[in-house]
Structure formats: structure tokens, C-alpha cells
Design a protein around this motif. Sequence first.
Motif, short mmCIF file in Angstrom:
data_model
loop_
_atom_site.label_atom_id
_atom_site.label_comp_id
_atom_site.label_asym_id
_atom_site.label_seq_id
_atom_site.Cartn_x
_atom_site.Cartn_y
_atom_site.Cartn_z
N ALA A 147 28.22 30.07 24.74
CA ALA A 147 29.52 30.59 25.17
C ALA A 147 30.41 29.47 25.71
CB ALA A 147 29.32 31.67 26.25
N VAL A 148 29.82 28.48 26.39
CA VAL A 148 30.62 27.35 26.89
C VAL A 148 31.24 26.60 25.73
CG1 VAL A 148 30.51 25.16 28.13
CG2 VAL A 148 29.25 27.13 28.99
N PHE A 149 30.44 26.33 24.68
CA PHE A 149 30.95 25.59 23.53
C PHE A 149 32.07 26.34 22.82
CE2 PHE A 149 26.34 24.05 23.32
CZ PHE A 149 26.62 22.92 24.06
N ARG A 150 31.83 27.61 22.55
CA ARG A 150 32.80 28.37 21.76
C ARG A 150 34.07 28.66 22.55
NH1 ARG A 150 30.97 33.37 18.87
NH2 ARG A 150 32.38 32.64 17.24
N THR A 151 33.91 28.93 23.85
CA THR A 151 35.09 29.18 24.68
C THR A 151 35.95 27.93 24.79
OG1 THR A 151 33.87 30.85 25.94
CG2 THR A 151 35.88 29.99 26.93
N ALA A 152 35.30 26.76 24.76
CA ALA A 152 36.06 25.50 24.81
C ALA A 152 36.89 25.29 23.56
CB ALA A 152 35.09 24.33 24.99
N GLY A 153 36.54 25.96 22.47
CA GLY A 153 37.28 25.82 21.23
C GLY A 153 36.59 24.99 20.17
N LEU A 154 35.31 24.64 20.39
CA LEU A 154 34.58 23.88 19.39
C LEU A 154 34.33 24.75 18.16
CD1 LEU A 154 31.95 22.06 21.63
CD2 LEU A 154 33.93 21.03 20.50
N ASP A 156 32.47 26.60 15.12
CA ASP A 156 31.17 27.26 15.16
C ASP A 156 30.05 26.35 14.69
OD1 ASP A 156 32.25 29.51 16.24
OD2 ASP A 156 32.12 30.74 14.40
N ARG A 157 30.28 25.56 13.66
CA ARG A 157 29.22 24.69 13.14
C ARG A 157 28.80 23.68 14.20
NH1 ARG A 157 25.19 23.43 11.88
NH2 ARG A 157 24.38 22.37 10.04
N ILE A 158 29.77 23.15 14.93
CA ILE A 158 29.48 22.18 16.00
C ILE A 158 28.82 22.89 17.18
CG2 ILE A 158 30.46 20.46 17.54
CD1 ILE A 158 30.51 19.80 14.52
N SER A 159 29.31 24.07 17.52
CA SER A 159 28.72 24.83 18.63
C SER A 159 27.25 25.14 18.36
CB SER A 159 29.49 26.14 18.83
OG SER A 159 30.82 25.90 19.23
N ALA A 160 26.94 25.44 17.10
CA ALA A 160 25.56 25.79 16.75
C ALA A 160 24.61 24.61 16.93
CB ALA A 160 25.50 26.30 15.31
N GLU A 161 25.11 23.39 16.78
CA GLU A 161 24.26 22.20 16.88
C GLU A 161 24.30 21.54 18.26
OE1 GLU A 161 22.19 21.27 14.70
OE2 GLU A 161 22.82 22.40 12.94
N ALA A 162 25.37 21.79 19.01
CA ALA A 162 25.59 21.04 20.25
C ALA A 162 24.52 21.30 21.29
CB ALA A 162 26.97 21.38 20.82
N GLY A 163 24.08 22.54 21.40
CA GLY A 163 23.06 22.86 22.40
C GLY A 163 21.77 22.11 22.15
N ASP A 164 21.34 22.08 20.90
CA ASP A 164 20.11 21.36 20.55
C ASP A 164 20.29 19.86 20.77
OD1 ASP A 164 17.39 21.29 19.31
OD2 ASP A 164 18.45 20.13 17.78
N LEU A 165 21.48 19.35 20.46
CA LEU A 165 21.75 17.93 20.65
C LEU A 165 21.62 17.54 22.11
CD1 LEU A 165 22.87 15.16 19.68
CD2 LEU A 165 25.16 16.09 20.08
N LEU A 248 31.79 15.45 21.17
CA LEU A 248 32.08 16.87 20.98
C LEU A 248 33.58 17.14 21.11
CD1 LEU A 248 29.16 18.54 22.99
CD2 LEU A 248 29.41 18.40 20.50
N ALA A 249 34.23 16.48 22.07
CA ALA A 249 35.66 16.70 22.28
C ALA A 249 36.48 16.30 21.06
CB ALA A 249 36.13 15.91 23.51
N SER A 250 35.98 15.37 20.26
CA SER A 250 36.73 14.95 19.08
C SER A 250 36.85 16.06 18.05
CB SER A 250 36.05 13.72 18.45
OG SER A 250 34.81 14.06 17.85
N TYR A 251 36.03 17.12 18.19
CA TYR A 251 36.10 18.24 17.25
C TYR A 251 37.04 19.34 17.71
CZ TYR A 251 32.10 16.31 14.75
OH TYR A 251 31.26 15.49 14.02
N LEU A 252 37.61 19.20 18.89
CA LEU A 252 38.54 20.21 19.37
C LEU A 252 39.85 20.13 18.59
CD1 LEU A 252 38.06 19.90 23.24
CD2 LEU A 252 37.32 21.78 21.77
N PRO A 253 40.53 21.25 18.42
CA PRO A 253 41.81 21.23 17.70
C PRO A 253 42.87 20.42 18.42
CG PRO A 253 41.39 23.38 18.68
CD PRO A 253 40.13 22.61 18.79
N GLU A 254 42.75 20.28 19.74
CA GLU A 254 43.68 19.44 20.49
C GLU A 254 42.91 18.77 21.62
OE1 GLU A 254 45.46 22.82 23.54
OE2 GLU A 254 46.63 22.17 21.80
N THR A 255 43.40 17.61 22.05
CA THR A 255 42.72 16.82 23.06
C THR A 255 42.87 17.46 24.43
OG1 THR A 255 43.09 14.79 21.83
CG2 THR A 255 42.54 14.56 24.16
N ARG A 256 41.76 17.53 25.15
CA ARG A 256 41.81 17.93 26.55
C ARG A 256 41.32 16.75 27.36
NH1 ARG A 256 39.47 23.08 24.79
NH2 ARG A 256 41.10 24.66 24.82
N ALA A 257 42.10 16.31 28.31
CA ALA A 257 41.76 15.10 29.08
C ALA A 257 40.97 15.42 30.34
CB ALA A 257 43.04 14.36 29.48
#
Length: 273
Positions: A147-154, A156-165, A248-257
Motif C-alpha cells: 500500500a505504501v508503494f502504490r499510494t506513493a504512485g509507483l 504496479d510492476r515496480i510496486s510488485a518488486e520493490a518489497g522483495d528488493l 524507486l523515486a525515478s519511476y514516479l510520474p513526477e519528482t517528489r523532493a
Amino acid sequence: MTDADAATPAPLPPSPWERERPTRERTAPARAPLSRERVVEAAFTVLDRQGLDGLSMRQVAAELGVTVSALYAHVSSKDDLLELMYTRLFDGFELPEPDPERWREQLRDFARSVRRRLLSHRDMARISMAHVPFTAELLPHVESLLAVFRTAGLPDRISAEAGDLISTYIDGFVLEEGMWQDRAAQQHTGASSLARPDWREMADEMQNYFASLPPDDFPHLRALSGLMVTDSSDERFDIGLEIILRGLASYLPETRAEGGHPSETGGEEGPDA
């Protein structure tokens, strides 16, 4: 005095053998009934003392003062016991409600908390790497992390792998910490020991070695010798985690600082930083 009182015989004094007889006392406290919780606690005790290679059902039974067969009324096998230990490690663990403005901070807190729990018992990183967190008790944690990954806007493909990473990074880092600490303890004592030497001493030795290498053959190792092995495992962990979070942030549609640590990484946050 009434006639009834006069007719009542006086109590006899204790006989000599009764006076000399010691009071009967329980020689040992009553043993608490065996339970799954007691088995798991005993397994942690054995693990901390002997490590994963020394953990066996026989050793756990000996710690509890019972037969091995008595354990099987509560755990089905050693693998079952290890899974229970891994699950117990995350009792009380909760992720906050996902906040898209604080997702990196939430992931930092998550990673640091998991690392602390793995470090609380010897060889837990090895146990963690061998057990997927998809039990009924741990699935809610997986759901909250996703939920943290998807709510951030990542995506789905990245969200699915990020937790394991991130989990693999934490497990690997803690596993390396434990291996180096055990190796250093053996060098200092000549035998396996739970003693944890100061990491700074080891870091200084490695930094001095890199700095002494021939400059023509190893210019980069020499130049970075003071930075490659820091004296703080916490600092190394946080920098490695920051590298992952920026990726992970590089996959967001817009940069969050939000959530950067420019002093640690030497620049502003963003996908191109």
C-alpha cells in the motif's frame, strides 16, 4: 470453667520425633506446562547461544528439560519451529497508514525497524531468507507495505518488486553484519563467541590497507579508502537504503523532493540526482 470444658482433654504436646521431623517442602517449583510459546522462547535461547547451525529439536528439548517427543505436540518439525520464530519476531509490528507525501520516510522507518528486529537474535537474517512472509500472520504486513508503494504512485510492476528488493537488502545487510562480527569474535577469542568487537577497529584496518595500495595500480581504491568502509553500520545501511529509494523515486510520474538527506548523499533528491 464449665463441666464441658473440664471434660475436654487438653491437647497433647508434640512427641520428640515430631519435633525433630523437618517440615516438608517442595524441592523444586512446579514446572510450567509445555506450550508453543515456551518452545519458541527456548528455541530463541538456543539460537542466541549456539547459532542456527547448533539449533536442533534435541537442544530445544534439553533447554526445556523435556523429551524431544514432547515438542511435537506443539510444533510439527524444525522448519515449523523456525517459521514460528520468524513470525514471533514481528509481533506488534505495524506500518502506518500510507502517506504519499512521506512514503520515503515511512520506508526508512520500516527498513530500520526490520533490521533492529533481525539483529535482536543471532542468525535471524539466515532464517528470514529461508522463509517467505506469506503466512496468515505476516500477510497483513506485506499488504501494508504494498500500500505504501502504490499510494506513493509507483507503477504496479515496480510496486510488485520493490518489497522483495528492500527485504533482500535488509536480510543481506544483517547477514553480512553477523558474519563479520562472528568472524572478528573468533579471531579475538580463538573460538566461536557471541562477543561483538568494535566495528571501528575492523574498519580502520581495512581503510589503512586500501590507502597503502600502490597508487598506479589502485588509484580509485586509494582515493576512496576513507569512504568505502565507514565506522558505522547504521550509516552504511542508511546510505544503501537511500540509493534504493532514489531508484524507486525515478519511476514516479513526477519528482517528489520529500525526505532527502543531502548531507549524506551530496545532492538534491530526484530521479537524476
